[in-house]
Each structure stands twice: as C-alpha cells, then as structure tokens.
Design a protein around this motif. Sequence first.
Motif, mmCIF file in Angstrom:
data_model
loop_
_atom_site.group_PDB
_atom_site.id
_atom_site.type_symbol
_atom_site.label_atom_id
_atom_site.label_comp_id
_atom_site.label_asym_id
_atom_site.label_seq_id
_atom_site.Cartn_x
_atom_site.Cartn_y
_atom_site.Cartn_z
ATOM 1 N N LEU A 173 0.834 -1.211 0.000
ATOM 2 C CA LEU A 173 0.000 0.000 0.000
ATOM 3 C C LEU A 173 0.866 1.258 0.000
ATOM 4 C CD1 LEU A 173 -2.676 1.552 0.221
ATOM 5 C CD2 LEU A 173 -2.538 1.227 2.699
ATOM 6 N N ILE A 174 1.888 1.283 0.835
ATOM 7 C CA ILE A 174 2.775 2.449 0.902
ATOM 8 C C ILE A 174 3.467 2.660 -0.440
ATOM 9 C CG2 ILE A 174 4.805 3.449 2.027
ATOM 10 C CD1 ILE A 174 2.275 3.310 3.815
ATOM 11 N N ASN A 175 3.906 1.567 -1.071
ATOM 12 C CA ASN A 175 4.551 1.677 -2.384
ATOM 13 C C ASN A 175 3.573 2.225 -3.427
ATOM 14 O OD1 ASN A 175 6.958 1.296 -3.977
ATOM 15 N ND2 ASN A 175 5.897 -0.410 -4.956
ATOM 16 N N HIS A 176 2.338 1.746 -3.380
ATOM 17 C CA HIS A 176 1.293 2.236 -4.293
ATOM 18 C C HIS A 176 1.144 3.752 -4.164
ATOM 19 C CE1 HIS A 176 -2.661 1.849 -6.437
ATOM 20 N NE2 HIS A 176 -2.891 2.969 -5.767
ATOM 21 N N GLU A 177 1.057 4.221 -2.929
ATOM 22 C CA GLU A 177 0.880 5.651 -2.698
ATOM 23 C C GLU A 177 2.143 6.441 -3.073
ATOM 24 O OE1 GLU A 177 -2.026 6.713 -2.401
ATOM 25 O OE2 GLU A 177 -2.995 4.847 -1.827
ATOM 26 N N LYS A 178 3.313 5.866 -2.883
ATOM 27 C CA LYS A 178 4.552 6.534 -3.283
ATOM 28 C C LYS A 178 4.642 6.662 -4.803
ATOM 29 C CE LYS A 178 7.545 5.552 0.644
ATOM 30 N NZ LYS A 178 8.776 4.856 1.091
ATOM 31 N N ILE A 179 4.107 5.698 -5.517
ATOM 32 C CA ILE A 179 4.053 5.807 -6.980
ATOM 33 C C ILE A 179 3.216 7.016 -7.355
ATOM 34 C CG2 ILE A 179 3.208 4.711 -9.106
ATOM 35 C CD1 ILE A 179 4.012 1.982 -7.771
ATOM 36 N N HIS A 180 2.095 7.207 -6.659
ATOM 37 C CA HIS A 180 1.260 8.385 -6.917
ATOM 38 C C HIS A 180 2.001 9.684 -6.586
ATOM 39 C CE1 HIS A 180 -2.217 6.243 -8.151
ATOM 40 N NE2 HIS A 180 -2.510 5.754 -6.963
ATOM 41 N N LEU A 181 2.763 9.676 -5.512
ATOM 42 C CA LEU A 181 3.538 10.886 -5.173
ATOM 43 C C LEU A 181 4.529 11.213 -6.272
ATOM 44 C CD1 LEU A 181 4.234 10.417 -1.355
ATOM 45 C CD2 LEU A 181 2.603 11.974 -2.438
ATOM 46 N N ARG A 182 5.160 10.204 -6.840
ATOM 47 C CA ARG A 182 6.108 10.427 -7.947
ATOM 48 C C ARG A 182 5.374 10.980 -9.170
ATOM 49 N NH1 ARG A 182 10.983 7.873 -9.151
ATOM 50 N NH2 ARG A 182 11.258 7.927 -6.889
ATOM 51 N N GLN A 183 4.206 10.439 -9.465
ATOM 52 C CA GLN A 183 3.403 10.938 -10.589
ATOM 53 C C GLN A 183 3.043 12.404 -10.363
ATOM 54 O OE1 GLN A 183 0.192 8.173 -10.131
ATOM 55 N NE2 GLN A 183 1.044 6.677 -11.562
ATOM 56 N N GLN A 184 2.635 12.723 -9.161
ATOM 57 C CA GLN A 184 2.256 14.098 -8.838
ATOM 58 C C GLN A 184 3.438 15.040 -8.976
ATOM 59 O OE1 GLN A 184 0.372 13.963 -4.951
ATOM 60 N NE2 GLN A 184 -0.975 12.314 -5.614
ATOM 61 N N LEU A 185 4.581 14.609 -8.500
ATOM 62 C CA LEU A 185 5.783 15.431 -8.564
ATOM 63 C C LEU A 185 6.203 15.708 -10.006
ATOM 64 C CD1 LEU A 185 8.005 16.841 -6.964
ATOM 65 C CD2 LEU A 185 9.269 14.688 -6.976
ATOM 66 N N GLU A 186 6.203 14.676 -10.844
ATOM 67 C CA GLU A 186 6.663 14.880 -12.216
ATOM 68 C C GLU A 186 5.689 15.725 -13.040
ATOM 69 O OE1 GLU A 186 7.403 10.962 -13.632
ATOM 70 O OE2 GLU A 186 5.330 10.547 -14.108
ATOM 71 N N LEU A 187 4.439 15.793 -12.621
ATOM 72 C CA LEU A 187 3.466 16.642 -13.318
ATOM 73 C C LEU A 187 3.256 17.978 -12.599
ATOM 74 C CD1 LEU A 187 0.832 13.992 -14.415
ATOM 75 C CD2 LEU A 187 2.347 15.323 -15.883
ATOM 76 N N LEU A 188 4.106 18.249 -11.627
ATOM 77 C CA LEU A 188 4.059 19.509 -10.870
ATOM 78 C C LEU A 188 2.753 19.683 -10.099
ATOM 79 C CD1 LEU A 188 5.767 21.817 -13.508
ATOM 80 C CD2 LEU A 188 6.842 20.525 -11.629
ATOM 81 N N VAL A 189 2.253 18.622 -9.570
ATOM 82 C CA VAL A 189 1.138 18.492 -8.647
ATOM 83 C C VAL A 189 -0.223 18.893 -9.226
ATOM 84 C CG1 VAL A 189 0.284 18.950 -6.315
ATOM 85 C CG2 VAL A 189 2.739 18.765 -6.713
ATOM 86 N N LEU A 190 -0.486 20.148 -9.427
ATOM 87 C CA LEU A 190 -1.821 20.574 -9.872
ATOM 88 C C LEU A 190 -2.247 19.936 -11.199
ATOM 89 C CD1 LEU A 190 -4.330 22.207 -9.251
ATOM 90 C CD2 LEU A 190 -3.252 24.161 -10.365
ATOM 91 N N PRO A 191 -1.394 19.905 -12.224
ATOM 92 C CA PRO A 191 -1.800 19.224 -13.461
ATOM 93 C C PRO A 191 -2.128 17.740 -13.250
ATOM 94 C CG PRO A 191 0.041 20.661 -13.906
ATOM 95 C CD PRO A 191 -0.128 20.626 -12.406
ATOM 96 N N PHE A 192 -1.456 17.098 -12.283
ATOM 97 C CA PHE A 192 -1.773 15.704 -11.973
ATOM 98 C C PHE A 192 -3.244 15.582 -11.591
ATOM 99 C CE2 PHE A 192 -2.669 12.581 -8.690
ATOM 100 C CZ PHE A 192 -2.289 11.404 -9.300
ATOM 101 N N TYR A 193 -3.693 16.426 -10.662
ATOM 102 C CA TYR A 193 -5.073 16.340 -10.186
ATOM 103 C C TYR A 193 -6.067 16.659 -11.301
ATOM 104 C CZ TYR A 193 -3.022 15.975 -5.578
ATOM 105 O OH TYR A 193 -2.289 15.566 -4.493
ATOM 106 N N ILE A 194 -5.731 17.605 -12.142
ATOM 107 C CA ILE A 194 -6.606 17.941 -13.266
ATOM 108 C C ILE A 194 -6.718 16.761 -14.222
ATOM 109 C CG2 ILE A 194 -6.853 19.427 -15.301
ATOM 110 C CD1 ILE A 194 -5.512 21.670 -13.568
ATOM 111 N N LEU A 195 -5.572 16.172 -14.579
ATOM 112 C CA LEU A 195 -5.579 15.013 -15.474
ATOM 113 C C LEU A 195 -6.266 13.813 -14.833
ATOM 114 C CD1 LEU A 195 -1.982 15.206 -16.976
ATOM 115 C CD2 LEU A 195 -4.141 15.580 -18.190
ATOM 116 N N TYR A 196 -6.012 13.593 -13.557
ATOM 117 C CA TYR A 196 -6.606 12.465 -12.843
ATOM 118 C C TYR A 196 -8.132 12.541 -12.889
ATOM 119 C CZ TYR A 196 -7.182 8.940 -9.162
ATOM 120 O OH TYR A 196 -7.535 7.814 -8.463
#
Length: 107
Positions: free
Chosen positions: A35-58
């Motif tokens: 579970l922690i690894n799953h959520e860390k993958i999401h953190l990496r996705q958010q970081l590479e998309l500069l956070v706000l665009p991640f949420y918009i795309l999601y």
Amino acid sequence: MIFISKYIVPKGYTGVALFPFVFLKYIALKNDEVLINHEKIHLRQQLELLVLPFYILYFTEFLYRCLQYRSRSKAYRNISFEREAYTNEKDLNYLKSRSFYSFLKYY
C-alpha cells in the motif's frame, strides 16, 4: 510523510496520496509495504506533473472513464495513474528504475 486520518481518506479506500503526504485510514496500515509503495508511486506521478496538473488530469480521466465504463469503480481502476500504481505496487524497487511519465504506457 505518512499521517493517519479516517476523515481524509475517502470511503471505500485505505489510503490517499496528496503531495507531499500519504494519508492512511488506520495506523496498522503503516506496515503495509505494498500500500505504501502504491501511494509513493502516486507521489512520484504528482511530482513529475508539478502536482496541480496531476489532479486535473486524474479527475478528467476519471470522468472520461465513467462515461466509457458507466461504473465508478471500473473507471477508477482504469485511470492510467491507477493502472501504473496497481500493476507495480508489489515491486518495491519499481520507483528506483521507473522512467519519467511511465503512466503514459497505461493510458
């Protein structure tokens, strides 16, 4: 940083990543490496998309998948970000070798 909050984690889920934090529903989940690894993958996705665009795309992709599958649970499981995280959550070394924008492979 991991926090425990049954109020922030949506009903039906055990954890959520909101950059730069991971929120878990119960303290015992801190020991769930998958579970922690799953959520860390999401953190990496958010970081590479500069956070706000991640949420918009999601959420845009979630709405599209809702129309496509006519099911919120199927829509959620087929979001490219979730597909990447679920596919690789058991590989605890995944983030060490993951290339940028790997979620695009799952679109």
